[in-house]
Design an enzyme around this catalytic site. Structure first.
Site, PDB file in Angstrom:
ATOM      1  N   PRO A   1      30.441 -49.355  19.886  1.00 22.83           N
ATOM      2  CA  PRO A   1      30.830 -49.250  21.291  1.00 22.83           C
ATOM      3  C   PRO A   1      32.236 -49.759  21.603  1.00 22.83           C
ATOM      4  CG  PRO A   1      29.233 -51.011  20.984  1.00 22.83           C
ATOM      5  CD  PRO A   1      29.280 -50.232  19.695  1.00 22.83           C
ATOM      6  N   ASN A   2      32.883 -49.019  22.467  1.00 24.69           N
ATOM      7  CA  ASN A   2      34.200 -49.338  23.036  1.00 24.69           C
ATOM      8  C   ASN A   2      35.355 -49.133  22.059  1.00 24.69           C
ATOM      9  OD1 ASN A   2      33.112 -50.227  25.628  1.00 24.69           O
ATOM     10  ND2 ASN A   2      32.268 -51.932  24.453  1.00 24.69           N
TER      11      ASN A   2
ATOM     12  N   ARG B   1      42.599 -50.586  24.747  1.00 27.21           N
ATOM     13  CA  ARG B   1      41.638 -51.685  24.947  1.00 27.21           C
ATOM     14  C   ARG B   1      42.226 -52.995  24.417  1.00 27.21           C
ATOM     15  NH1 ARG B   1      36.224 -52.850  21.339  1.00 27.21           N
ATOM     16  NH2 ARG B   1      35.509 -54.629  22.574  1.00 27.21           N
TER      17      ARG B   1
ATOM     18  N   TYR C   1      43.318 -56.172  19.748  1.00 30.87           N
ATOM     19  CA  TYR C   1      42.930 -55.094  18.825  1.00 30.87           C
ATOM     20  C   TYR C   1      44.103 -54.231  18.347  1.00 30.87           C
ATOM     21  CZ  TYR C   1      38.260 -56.378  20.388  1.00 30.87           C
ATOM     22  OH  TYR C   1      37.105 -57.069  20.668  1.00 30.87           O
TER      23      TYR C   1
ATOM     24  N   ASN D   1      32.147 -50.730  11.587  1.00 31.14           N
ATOM     25  CA  ASN D   1      32.550 -51.650  12.652  1.00 31.14           C
ATOM     26  C   ASN D   1      31.573 -51.420  13.795  1.00 31.14           C
ATOM     27  OD1 ASN D   1      33.610 -53.210  14.656  1.00 31.14           O
ATOM     28  ND2 ASN D   1      35.726 -52.513  14.422  1.00 31.14           N
TER      29      ASN D   1
ATOM     30  N   ALA E   1      30.349 -54.712  19.531  1.00 24.16           N
ATOM     31  CA  ALA E   1      29.491 -55.777  20.059  1.00 24.16           C
ATOM     32  C   ALA E   1      28.046 -55.682  19.551  1.00 24.16           C
ATOM     33  CB  ALA E   1      29.510 -55.767  21.584  1.00 24.16           C
TER      34      ALA E   1
ATOM     35  N   HIS F   1      26.547 -58.352  17.197  1.00 22.90           N
ATOM     36  CA  HIS F   1      26.105 -59.690  17.574  1.00 22.90           C
ATOM     37  C   HIS F   1      24.662 -59.762  18.083  1.00 22.90           C
ATOM     38  CE1 HIS F   1      30.297 -60.390  16.918  1.00 22.90           C
ATOM     39  NE2 HIS F   1      30.643 -59.615  17.923  1.00 22.90           N
TER      40      HIS F   1
ATOM     41  N   ASP G   1      17.995 -53.542  10.938  1.00 28.49           N
ATOM     42  CA  ASP G   1      16.832 -52.948  10.268  1.00 28.49           C
ATOM     43  C   ASP G   1      17.166 -51.574   9.698  1.00 28.49           C
ATOM     44  OD1 ASP G   1      15.299 -55.156  10.758  1.00 28.49           O
ATOM     45  OD2 ASP G   1      14.088 -54.249  12.350  1.00 28.49           O
TER      46      ASP G   1
ATOM     47  N   GLU H   1      30.941 -54.378   6.247  1.00 29.15           N
ATOM     48  CA  GLU H   1      31.148 -54.661   7.671  1.00 29.15           C
ATOM     49  C   GLU H   1      32.629 -54.952   7.896  1.00 29.15           C
ATOM     50  OE1 GLU H   1      28.814 -58.031   8.953  1.00 29.15           O
ATOM     51  OE2 GLU H   1      29.855 -58.182  10.889  1.00 29.15           O
TER      52      GLU H   1
ATOM     53  N   HIS I   1      35.834 -55.738  10.908  1.00 30.01           N
ATOM     54  CA  HIS I   1      36.260 -56.025  12.277  1.00 30.01           C
ATOM     55  C   HIS I   1      37.775 -56.101  12.306  1.00 30.01           C
ATOM     56  CE1 HIS I   1      32.162 -56.904  13.463  1.00 30.01           C
ATOM     57  NE2 HIS I   1      32.048 -57.596  12.344  1.00 30.01           N
ATOM     58  N   LEU I   2      38.344 -55.582  13.357  1.00 27.30           N
ATOM     59  CA  LEU I   2      39.797 -55.681  13.543  1.00 27.30           C
ATOM     60  C   LEU I   2      40.197 -57.136  13.784  1.00 27.30           C
ATOM     61  CD1 LEU I   2      39.839 -52.656  15.909  1.00 27.30           C
ATOM     62  CD2 LEU I   2      41.290 -52.752  13.885  1.00 27.30           C
ATOM     63  N   SER I   3      39.480 -57.770  14.692  1.00 24.56           N
ATOM     64  CA  SER I   3      39.743 -59.174  15.013  1.00 24.56           C
ATOM     65  C   SER I   3      38.899 -60.056  14.101  1.00 24.56           C
ATOM     66  CB  SER I   3      39.383 -59.447  16.482  1.00 24.56           C
ATOM     67  OG  SER I   3      37.981 -59.345  16.670  1.00 24.56           O
TER      68      SER I   3
ATOM     69  N   ARG J   1      36.763 -66.412  17.782  1.00 26.79           N
ATOM     70  CA  ARG J   1      36.757 -65.996  19.201  1.00 26.79           C
ATOM     71  C   ARG J   1      35.576 -66.651  19.932  1.00 26.79           C
ATOM     72  NH1 ARG J   1      37.239 -59.763  19.466  1.00 26.79           N
ATOM     73  NH2 ARG J   1      37.548 -60.268  21.666  1.00 26.79           N
TER      74      ARG J   1
ATOM     75  N   ARG K   1      30.322 -64.439  19.648  1.00 27.25           N
ATOM     76  CA  ARG K   1      30.743 -63.503  18.595  1.00 27.25           C
ATOM     77  C   ARG K   1      30.601 -64.108  17.194  1.00 27.25           C
ATOM     78  NH1 ARG K   1      33.762 -59.387  21.374  1.00 27.25           N
ATOM     79  NH2 ARG K   1      34.606 -60.243  23.298  1.00 27.25           N
TER      80      ARG K   1
HETATM   81  C1  DQA Z   1      35.071 -56.070  16.940  1.00 26.47           C
HETATM   82  C2  DQA Z   1      34.687 -57.517  17.296  1.00 26.47           C
HETATM   83  C3  DQA Z   1      33.478 -57.542  18.233  1.00 26.47           C
HETATM   84  O1  DQA Z   1      33.168 -58.888  18.585  1.00 26.47           O
HETATM   85  C4  DQA Z   1      33.772 -56.772  19.502  1.00 26.47           C
HETATM   86  O2  DQA Z   1      32.627 -56.728  20.320  1.00 26.47           O
HETATM   87  C5  DQA Z   1      34.306 -55.408  19.246  1.00 26.47           C
HETATM   88  C6  DQA Z   1      35.290 -55.233  18.190  1.00 26.47           C
HETATM   89  C7  DQA Z   1      36.379 -56.027  16.107  1.00 26.47           C
HETATM   90  O3  DQA Z   1      36.633 -54.978  15.492  1.00 26.47           O
HETATM   91  O4  DQA Z   1      37.149 -56.985  16.099  1.00 26.47           O
HETATM   92  O5  DQA Z   1      33.999 -54.466  19.948  1.00 26.47           O
HETATM   93  O6  DQA Z   1      34.037 -55.517  16.155  1.00 26.47           O
END
Ligand code: DQA
Length: 150
Positions: A14-15, A22, A27, A78, A81, A84, A91, A102, A104-106, A111, A115
């Protein structure tokens, strides 16, 4: 070009469709399409091809994990959210016999406290976080090394 050794699914939650605009201080300013192009180039250098998918919907993400099992050698994920709190995604990852990296950009560990937990971490091979756009490139490289070392 020789046929790819295998296909990798790069799955985004998502997002992440809003990358580019964003929260660019967190990011970066690259769009998801640009990030996927770089991930694809990294895979191609190693002899693999990628398919990419993004969804804001948990059920669609779970369906994508199920479908990947018959097509892909592994997943670079990725989960945004969903990372979390989405035990259903955990599952799903446990239900298919596929290696997952897995990404993540950040760096979520640096943070907000909510998270700090990843509910998918125990269902993946390993995690790469905090390297911005490079996280996807490193994720693809790590997945290929893992697949080829088995
Ligand atoms: C994220 C980190 C997550 O905590 C956040 O909800 C995201 C992006 C990252 O790529 O840093 O949507 O997965």
């Amino acid at each position: 070009m020789p046929e790819a050794k295998g296909r990798i699914l790069v799955l985004n939650g998502p997002n992440l469709n809003l990358l580019g605009t964003r929260e660019p201080t967190i990011y970066g300013s690259a769009t998801l399409a640009q990030l996927m192009e770089r991930a694809g180039a990294a895979a191609q250098r190693l002899g693999y091809a990628i398919d990419t998918k993004q969804s804001n919907d948990l059920g669609t993400m779970i369906d994508a994990v199920h479908a990947a099992a018959s097509v892909h050698v592994g997943i670079v994920l990725n989960a945004g959210a969903f990372t979390h709190y989405a035990w259903g995604l955990h599952d799903a990852l446990k239900s298919v016999n596929l290696p997952v990296v897995e990404v993540h950009l950040s760096n979520p560990a640096a943070r907000d406290p909510w998270r700090h937990e990843s509910v998918i971490a125990s269902a993946v091979v390993g995690t790469i976080a905090g390297f911005g756009a490079e996280s996807y490139v490193l994720g693809v490289e790590a997945l290929v090394r893992h697949v080829e070392s088995r």
